[in-house]
Enzyme design. Structure first.
Site, PDB file in Angstrom:
ATOM      1  CB  SER A   7      19.007  -9.310  14.707  1.00 15.64           C
ATOM      2  OG  SER A   7      18.374  -8.064  14.544  1.00 15.64           O
ATOM      3  CG  HIS A  52      15.195  -3.373  13.292  1.00 15.70           C
ATOM      4  ND1 HIS A  52      15.918  -4.449  12.829  1.00 15.70           N
ATOM      5  CD2 HIS A  52      15.153  -3.511  14.642  1.00 15.70           C
ATOM      6  CE1 HIS A  52      16.316  -5.185  13.850  1.00 15.70           C
ATOM      7  NE2 HIS A  52      15.859  -4.656  14.971  1.00 15.70           N
TER       8      HIS A  52
HETATM    9  P1  AMP Z   1      15.911  -5.385  18.516  1.00 15.81           P
HETATM   10  O1  AMP Z   1      16.940  -4.756  17.651  1.00 15.81           O
HETATM   11  O2  AMP Z   1      15.702  -6.827  18.276  1.00 15.81           O
HETATM   12  O3  AMP Z   1      16.109  -5.023  19.973  1.00 15.81           O
HETATM   13  O4  AMP Z   1      14.527  -4.707  18.103  1.00 15.81           O
HETATM   14  C1  AMP Z   1      14.370  -3.308  18.104  1.00 15.81           C
HETATM   15  C2  AMP Z   1      12.912  -2.973  17.914  1.00 15.81           C
HETATM   16  O5  AMP Z   1      12.462  -3.509  16.672  1.00 15.81           O
HETATM   17  C3  AMP Z   1      12.019  -3.593  19.007  1.00 15.81           C
HETATM   18  O6  AMP Z   1      11.004  -2.666  19.369  1.00 15.81           O
HETATM   19  C4  AMP Z   1      11.442  -4.801  18.321  1.00 15.81           C
HETATM   20  O7  AMP Z   1      10.189  -5.199  18.828  1.00 15.81           O
HETATM   21  C5  AMP Z   1      11.315  -4.288  16.889  1.00 15.81           C
HETATM   22  N1  AMP Z   1      11.271  -5.431  15.961  1.00 15.81           N
HETATM   23  C6  AMP Z   1      12.184  -6.431  15.855  1.00 15.81           C
HETATM   24  N2  AMP Z   1      11.780  -7.346  14.941  1.00 15.81           N
HETATM   25  C7  AMP Z   1      10.579  -6.922  14.486  1.00 15.81           C
HETATM   26  C8  AMP Z   1       9.647  -7.430  13.537  1.00 15.81           C
HETATM   27  N3  AMP Z   1       9.851  -8.577  12.887  1.00 15.81           N
HETATM   28  N4  AMP Z   1       8.527  -6.713  13.307  1.00 15.81           N
HETATM   29  C9  AMP Z   1       8.290  -5.562  13.975  1.00 15.81           C
HETATM   30  N5  AMP Z   1       9.131  -5.020  14.873  1.00 15.81           N
HETATM   31  C10 AMP Z   1      10.264  -5.688  15.134  1.00 15.81           C
END
Ligand code: AMP
Length: 279
Positions: free
Chosen positions: A185, A37
């Protein structure tokens, strides 16, 4: 940096920024923020005058049997990470603030019905609905999404085109742990044995990628190698392993670029995703 819970307050702050001629970046997240993130936030800070991070575990993108209730939450740690990364504001609404007896949703066909859409048929409707709402609330110039959720990125780009949102969508590379596991997460759900087993995702993709780089053109052969590697791991159960066209996510027979090679694997009860793209 402020943590704001009301839609009306976000609108007021953003309007004030816009009156000053400032550009606004949005990073939508479900919180419990990690380096993945953070990489999105840092990029957004570099490219915009002000950055809003939305921090909202969105109930509409979870099916009833999924982990909405147990999804990890830590707004204080998130606020620290956002401040360190240079964000201006965290939008952290309650579900009632976002869905006040709402009767409207945003639905997309076809590319939401493949890959993760097969086992999560209502997921992308929830994602499209909440992201549309965030776009209307924050009215950003740019919004940042990770390639970690490659299908989501593809769906959002299509939604922005189809619904004429005047927002630039910026895709950002996957951030990994030092041993290769894509940061997520949901990695916090893994016990020690499962954490070790989870390495079969990145390891299998590396093998598949090497094969393609060595000249293999048969998708079947590439997927075979990936599935064999995952199946060596007793704690792993494949949901899907596919190689699809990057634009319309249709299955390919030959490894014709640009493509997305994506996998979803259960490690114990935890469903993890990973992928690579070749353009
Ligand atoms: P989430 O909180 O899992 O919904 O993720 C929020 C944003 O962070 C989304 O656009 C995900 O694709 C991005 N994201 C989550 N994990 C990663 C990671 N390891 N590398 C890059 N972006 C990430």
């Amino acid at each position: 940096m402020q943590v704001v819970k009301q839609i009306s307050e976000v609108r007021k702050i953003v309007k004030d920024w816009k009156r000053q001629g400032l550009t606004v970046g949005l990073v939508p997240t479900m919180g419990y923020l990690h380096e993945g993130h953070k990489s999105l936030i840092v990029r957004a800070v570099a490219e915009n005058d002000r950055v809003v991070v939305s921090d909202f575990v969105n109930p509409t993108q979870f099916a009833p049997n999924e982990d909405y209730e147990t999804y990890p939450r830590d707004i204080e740690a998130d606020a620290k990470l956002c401040a360190d990364a240079g964000a201006s504001l965290i939008f952290n609404p309650e579900p009632e603030e976002m869905y006040d007896n709402a009767l409207t949703s945003v639905n997309m066909t076809k590319i939401t019905e493949v890959l993760c859409g097969k086992t999560r048929p209502t997921h992308f409707s929830g994602v499209c609905t909440v992201v549309s709402k965030l776009f209307n609330i924050v009215t950003p110039d740019r919004a940042y999404f990770g390639q970690k959720d490659a299908q989501q990125l593809c769906v959002i780009k299509k939604m922005v085109k189809d619904l004429n949102f005047d927002i630039e969508i910026v895709g950002c590379p996957i951030v990994r742990e030092s041993d290769g596991l894509a940061k997520s997460s949901r990695n916090t759900y893994l016990n020690n044995a499962e954490r070790e087993a989870a390495l079969c995702l990145s390891r299998s993709l590396e093998k598949g990628k090497k094969l393609i780089e060595g000249g293999e053109e048969s998708v079947e052969a590439v997927l075979d190698v990936i599935k064999t590697e995952i199946n060596k791991e007793p704690l792993a159960k494949i949901d899907y392993a596919e190689l699809v066209d990057l634009e319309d996510l249709s299955p390919l027979v030959k490894t014709k670029k640009p493509f997305l090679c994506a996998i979803a694997v259960y490690i114990g009860k935890t469903r993890l995703i990973d992928n690579f793209i070749m353009e």
